[in-house]
Design an enzyme around this catalytic site. Sequence first.
Site, PDB file in Angstrom:
ATOM      1  N   ARG A  67      -0.138  -9.789   0.844  1.00 53.01           N
ATOM      2  CA  ARG A  67       0.374 -11.065   0.344  1.00 53.01           C
ATOM      3  C   ARG A  67       0.158 -11.154  -1.165  1.00 53.01           C
ATOM      4  O   ARG A  67      -0.874 -10.698  -1.695  1.00 53.01           O
ATOM      5  CB  ARG A  67      -0.356 -12.204   1.042  1.00 53.01           C
TER       6      ARG A  67
ATOM      7  N   THR B 276      13.158 -13.374   4.311  1.00 52.74           N
ATOM      8  CA  THR B 276      12.221 -12.373   4.808  1.00 52.74           C
ATOM      9  C   THR B 276      12.965 -11.301   5.590  1.00 52.74           C
ATOM     10  O   THR B 276      14.128 -11.461   5.939  1.00 52.74           O
ATOM     11  CB  THR B 276      11.181 -13.084   5.703  1.00 52.74           C
TER      12      THR B 276
ATOM     13  N   ASP C 268       5.052 -21.041  -1.775  1.00 56.85           N
ATOM     14  CA  ASP C 268       4.461 -21.222  -0.444  1.00 56.85           C
ATOM     15  C   ASP C 268       3.130 -21.955  -0.520  1.00 56.85           C
ATOM     16  O   ASP C 268       2.543 -22.281   0.511  1.00 56.85           O
ATOM     17  CB  ASP C 268       4.274 -19.875   0.257  1.00 56.85           C
TER      18      ASP C 268
ATOM     19  N   GLY D  44      11.287 -18.037   7.601  1.00 57.79           N
ATOM     20  CA  GLY D  44      10.504 -19.145   7.078  1.00 57.79           C
ATOM     21  C   GLY D  44       9.546 -19.687   8.109  1.00 57.79           C
ATOM     22  O   GLY D  44       9.024 -18.959   8.957  1.00 57.79           O
TER      23      GLY D  44
END
Length: 596
Positions: free
Chosen positions: A117, A411, A451, A499
């Site tokens: 991440r 994604t 995010d 999402g």
Amino acid sequence: MFRLKSLSAHLALSLPLLLALPVPAHAQRSSNEAAPEIATGYAAKAGKSAQKFMVAAANPLATEAGYQMLKQGGAAIDAAIATQLVLTLVEPQSSGIGGGAFLLYGDGKRVQSYDGRETAPAAADEHLFQDADGKPVSRETGVIGGRSVGAPGVLRMLEMAHKEHGRLPWKTLFAPAIKLAEDGFKVSPRLNGLLSWDRYLARDPVARAYFFDEQDKPRPVGYLLKNPELARTLREIAEGGADAFYQGRIASDIAAKVAGHPTNPGKLTVADIAGYRALERQPLCTDYKEWTVCGAPPPSSGGVAIAQMLGVLEIKDIAPHKPVDGQLTAQGIHLFSEAGRLAYADRDHYIADPDFVPLPGKGVAALVDKSYLAQRAALIGERSMGRAAYGVPDTLKLAWGADSAIDKPSTSHLVAVDAYGGALSMTTSVEDAFGARQMVDGFLLNNQLTDFSFDSRDADGPIANRVQAGKRPRSAMSPTLVFRKGTQELALAAGSPGGATIINYVAKVLVGTLDWQLDVQQAISLPNFGSRNGPTELEKGRIAPEVIEQLKARGHQIRESEFNSGLQGIQRRVVNGKAEWFGGADPRREGVVLGD
């Protein structure tokens, strides 16, 4: 030397249908977006069987790259790296080396969770997405430009996993993507549709010159698009390892691009990029009936939320409420949606980067404790609860506020199994479609920092997922591996983009395969449905009107939308006494399954 073999034999069933689909009318932007990317068609797929190895990804060219690595004797991680590098080129709206990922890996002995991440810059603080008065900025201001770019993580993560599990040389894995970048690939209907839909990408001069013609029209379907800049970048990384990306020319170019945005510069520096570290975390594994289901731990919220949903659905027993003649039942949708409400309520309150906001007491274990989930399941009645409150396990009495992250990442997902007992599930993202709309050295930069919650605190206290220097934003990415309980025998590898709705997409496939005895392709192809602790969301045009009326009679507020999942899955099954792999790809995207 890698040679990209013809795809015609592998794709004869699925690709022609998809290529023929026009971008539908609903591709126009809406203020009520259900997914981070528009839907661009639905083409029924049959799934595929194999005996030795298999890979499934969101684009045929990417799947082919991974398949070739497996044919050369590579491990699942080798296939994943080659696949990701080609996705960077052919599916830039969804993932790439400018973004991040979560990966679950099982080798028949243990399960590992890799965290790639992105991280916030050292100069970032909780006011990053607030104006001078402390109010959240607009979505456009947050996403577009340099402000939203975090230090990319996917290459460091893949290198870490490759050093432990790879069988082919690192350099070999780059050959397919380099060749495609140099020789060109044909623009797909999906990429063309998203270029036609997006109104921000062309503002970046580099992206405009690459993706659009002299009249600023998107490159048409079938256009041979070449990317020599990406080929150069990949060559350097192939020779120098991930250090070639995180140090030197590429890192300097990224930092300069972020700082040099004319209206919305960001704080990411070469030091932030150089300092990035991928992490191995303890996977979150919980028992569900006769299986053990493993997911990614925080800062991903997917593993926790799916474990909670399954725990509730085990108590409420969703198994008897399987589809009838291909149609979902009202009771099945009701139970699944109510379980989702409970899980999303806890997700929005508790989950964040555990290195910054660790949960006290038993931590995450308290949220998936069987007795706690029994208390939560008891809240489900015959009528919809509408909106669930977060629960309070004994050890989690915390004064935290409500999250306000945008949470609409664009994604991609891939799964692979190899001939050596290795299996992986990997979800990878640049966040919004085309990320921050900033292109450098042949790839797009992420906008993953959106995010984080734009608000940093409310009346209940500071928000767990607020921006902090070096912190990783919360994610819904849900790579999942399922094993027979008490063994390391893989039963299923699955995951999806989408999402915040990823959690419901993946949980749907788990219920479909584990409870309703569907094969993974059938489970993927089921209509998408569920709740994110708001309306009961149903895939438009795919739920029977009488079922919708039954749900409304139970108090469900219904929202029908195009829920554009991109599920990929591989399951182990026994046919005529012989074990085999069976893979499925989402009919809503261009993905395919290949294997021998």
